[in-house]
Design an enzyme around this catalytic site. Structure first.
Site, PDB file in Angstrom:
ATOM      1  CG  HIS A 233      -3.455   3.020   2.119  1.00  0.00           C
ATOM      2  ND1 HIS A 233      -3.947   2.650   0.890  1.00  0.00           N
ATOM      3  CD2 HIS A 233      -3.492   1.899   2.895  1.00  0.00           C
ATOM      4  CE1 HIS A 233      -4.262   1.374   0.916  1.00  0.00           C
ATOM      5  NE2 HIS A 233      -3.997   0.892   2.113  1.00  0.00           N
TER       6      HIS A 233
ATOM      7  CB  CYS B 280      -0.924  -0.001   1.210  1.00  0.00           C
ATOM      8  SG  CYS B 280      -1.898  -1.496   1.291  1.00  0.00           S
TER       9      CYS B 280
ATOM     10  CG  ASN C 235      -6.707  -1.416   1.203  1.00  0.00           C
ATOM     11  OD1 ASN C 235      -5.999  -0.950   0.309  1.00  0.00           O
ATOM     12  ND2 ASN C 235      -6.209  -1.882   2.339  1.00  0.00           N
TER      13      ASN C 235
HETATM   14  O1  UT7 Z   1      -3.849  -1.741   3.512  1.00  0.00           O
HETATM   15  C1  UT7 Z   1      -3.015  -2.108   4.548  1.00  0.00           C
HETATM   16  C2  UT7 Z   1      -3.492  -1.567   5.761  1.00  0.00           C
HETATM   17  N1  UT7 Z   1      -4.686  -2.310   6.209  1.00  0.00           N
HETATM   18  C3  UT7 Z   1      -5.115  -2.070   7.388  1.00  0.00           C
HETATM   19  O2  UT7 Z   1      -4.533  -1.236   8.038  1.00  0.00           O
HETATM   20  C4  UT7 Z   1      -6.293  -2.819   7.922  1.00  0.00           C
HETATM   21  C5  UT7 Z   1      -6.288  -2.695   9.424  1.00  0.00           C
HETATM   22  N2  UT7 Z   1      -7.334  -3.411  10.126  1.00  0.00           N
HETATM   23  C6  UT7 Z   1      -8.639  -3.073  10.043  1.00  0.00           C
HETATM   24  O3  UT7 Z   1      -9.028  -2.212   9.283  1.00  0.00           O
HETATM   25  C7  UT7 Z   1      -9.593  -3.746  11.013  1.00  0.00           C
HETATM   26  O4  UT7 Z   1      -8.843  -4.434  11.990  1.00  0.00           O
HETATM   27  C8  UT7 Z   1     -10.577  -4.729  10.319  1.00  0.00           C
HETATM   28  C9  UT7 Z   1     -11.604  -3.955   9.524  1.00  0.00           C
HETATM   29  C10 UT7 Z   1      -9.830  -5.671   9.431  1.00  0.00           C
HETATM   30  C11 UT7 Z   1     -11.332  -5.526  11.370  1.00  0.00           C
HETATM   31  O5  UT7 Z   1     -11.992  -4.656  12.278  1.00  0.00           O
HETATM   32  P1  UT7 Z   1     -11.871  -4.883  13.857  1.00  0.00           P
HETATM   33  O6  UT7 Z   1     -12.714  -3.881  14.490  1.00  0.00           O
HETATM   34  O7  UT7 Z   1     -10.407  -4.904  14.196  1.00  0.00           O
HETATM   35  O8  UT7 Z   1     -12.557  -6.288  14.040  1.00  0.00           O
HETATM   36  P2  UT7 Z   1     -11.933  -7.654  14.577  1.00  0.00           P
HETATM   37  O9  UT7 Z   1     -10.958  -8.226  13.602  1.00  0.00           O
HETATM   38  O10 UT7 Z   1     -11.485  -7.467  15.981  1.00  0.00           O
HETATM   39  O11 UT7 Z   1     -13.208  -8.564  14.590  1.00  0.00           O
HETATM   40  C12 UT7 Z   1     -14.297  -8.289  15.481  1.00  0.00           C
HETATM   41  C13 UT7 Z   1     -15.356  -9.355  15.274  1.00  0.00           C
HETATM   42  C14 UT7 Z   1     -14.803 -10.775  15.343  1.00  0.00           C
HETATM   43  O12 UT7 Z   1     -15.774 -11.578  15.974  1.00  0.00           O
HETATM   44  P3  UT7 Z   1     -15.639 -11.972  17.526  1.00  0.00           P
HETATM   45  O13 UT7 Z   1     -14.322 -12.682  17.641  1.00  0.00           O
HETATM   46  O14 UT7 Z   1     -15.655 -10.667  18.256  1.00  0.00           O
HETATM   47  O15 UT7 Z   1     -16.823 -12.826  17.769  1.00  0.00           O
HETATM   48  C15 UT7 Z   1     -14.680 -11.184  13.903  1.00  0.00           C
HETATM   49  O16 UT7 Z   1     -14.781 -12.567  13.714  1.00  0.00           O
HETATM   50  O17 UT7 Z   1     -15.924  -9.219  13.962  1.00  0.00           O
HETATM   51  C16 UT7 Z   1     -15.852 -10.475  13.274  1.00  0.00           C
HETATM   52  N3  UT7 Z   1     -15.699 -10.203  11.874  1.00  0.00           N
HETATM   53  C17 UT7 Z   1     -16.743 -10.000  11.053  1.00  0.00           C
HETATM   54  N4  UT7 Z   1     -18.062  -9.983  11.273  1.00  0.00           N
HETATM   55  C18 UT7 Z   1     -18.864  -9.719  10.227  1.00  0.00           C
HETATM   56  C19 UT7 Z   1     -14.553 -10.100  11.150  1.00  0.00           C
HETATM   57  N5  UT7 Z   1     -14.837  -9.830   9.874  1.00  0.00           N
HETATM   58  C20 UT7 Z   1     -16.188  -9.762   9.778  1.00  0.00           C
HETATM   59  C21 UT7 Z   1     -17.074  -9.503   8.737  1.00  0.00           C
HETATM   60  N6  UT7 Z   1     -18.397  -9.473   8.995  1.00  0.00           N
HETATM   61  N7  UT7 Z   1     -16.666  -9.231   7.478  1.00  0.00           N
END
Ligand code: UT7
Length: 308
Positions: free
Chosen positions: A235, A111, A265
């Site tokens: 980004h 990125c 993204n």
């Molecule tokens: O381009 C390079 C740079 N990229 C980034 O910087 C990306 C950085 N990370 C992020 O943007 C975020 O961490 C994400 C959008 C990827 C995830 O958001 P989050 O708030 O960190 O969520 P999480 O990974 O902690 O997941 C929270 C919950 C989990 O369930 P439990 O364990 O709390 O029951 C996941 O399994 O959300 C669940 N989950 C989803 N639920 C519905 C993860 N993906 C999904 C989904 N739909 N698509």
């Protein structure tokens, strides 16, 4: 002598994949994707190669900068999704555009690719080794996304952005800072001939902290104040990352540009696409002070401060 962005162009594929479409593919919801990321839809390349997209974005940048293909000395194409393992997509683009006096190569910085490319291009222009450089960020991330993994497949999209750079315009690259740290490689990587893998939560925290650090560094080095900045073009990875970054830098969110709701993204393409759209919408004007920043797989990250 300053390095100026003389023209920008972009291209995104026609096919739109909405959050509602994704609800039918994996266990997710429009509500989750919107609140956690800011993304509503993304574009998916169908029957189009990476070079097809890069070509269309480049034509637009060449036209806007009134540059003939043969005036280009160098093409740098940032991508992590080339059409072939070799030759470089930049070479295929060079031939397609008829840039018959240019040498061409790809860079792999995920990125941060557009910012790394800007750094290389501006160094060559300032040292008189190149007069006009075509810098492209293009991605077909849909081909490396695991469409059964809800944690990643909702985030990414395809597209391309391009810029023509030279020392002839009024703009200037005032300061930049680039970094890498390979010890974090497994937070975001692509399997060989396989899928993109990501540890989202860890990456989120690292992204905010490291982009804030390099942004503060370039602001200090350029001797400007936060209040002087007209626009931040981060980004486009997550609207919450952009909000946290703006808060940390003490820049109002109104000064941060985002089009993540439309494209998700697009990795190396996200900054040049955002630059193009910010300009079209009248949010980016000649003479503006613009802060660009990115973070991605590598890990790689950086910031560049420009007088546009
Ligand atoms: O381009 C390079 C740079 N990229 C980034 O910087 C990306 C950085 N990370 C992020 O943007 C975020 O961490 C994400 C959008 C990827 C995830 O958001 P989050 O708030 O960190 O969520 P999480 O990974 O902690 O997941 C929270 C919950 C989990 O369930 P439990 O364990 O709390 O029951 C996941 O399994 O959300 C669940 N989950 C989803 N639920 C519905 C993860 N993906 C999904 C989904 N739909 N698509």
């Amino acid at each position: 002598m300053g390095v100026s962005i003389e023209g920008v162009g972009y291209y995104v594929p026609q096919k739109v994949l909405t959050n509602f479409d994704l609800e039918k593919m994996v266990d997710t919801s429009d509500e989750w994707i919107t609140t956690r990321t800011g993304i509503k839809e993304r574009r998916i390349a169908e029957g189009e190669s990476l070079v097809d997209m890069a070509y269309k974005a480049s034509l637009m940048a060449l036209e806007e900068s009134k540059t003939k293909p043969e005036e280009i000395d160098l093409i740098i194409l940032a991508t992590l999704t080339p059409d072939l393992s070799f030759p470089a997509s930049a070479c295929l683009l060079q031939a397609r555009l008829g840039c018959n006096k240019a040498y061409a190569f790809d860079i792999s910085a995920a990125c941060s690719g557009f910012l790394y490319g800007l750094e290389i291009a501006s160094s060559l222009i300032i040292s008189n080794r190149a007069k006009k450089v075509l810098l492209v960020g293009a991605e077909r991330l849909s081909q490396i996304v695991d469409w059964t993994d809800r944690a990643t497949c909702v985030l990414f999209g395809d597209g391309a952005g391009a810029a023509v750079l030279s020392a002839e315009g009024e703009g200037e690259l005032l300061a930049s800072a680039m970094r890498s740290d390979g010890s974090y490689w497994d937070i975001l990587y692509g399997e060989r001939c396989g899928y993109l893998r990501m540890k989202g939560k860890e990456l989120f925290k690292l992204a905010v902290r490291s982009m804030a650090e390099v942004c503060e560094e370039v602001i200090k080095r350029a001797g400007v104040s936060i209040a002087d900045i007209d626009l931040v073009v981060p980004h486009q990875a997550n609207i919450r990352i952009m909000q946290a970054l703006a808060e940390r830098l003490n820049i109002p969110m109104e000064k941060a540009y985002s089009n993540i709701h439309k494209y998700g993204n697009t990795s190396a393409a996200s900054i040049p696409i955002a630059l193009y759209e910010a300009k079209q919408e009248g949010r980016l004007k000649r003479g503006d002070l613009v802060l660009l920043t990115a973070m991605g797989g590598g890990l790689t990250w950086g910031a560049s401060l420009l007088r546009f």
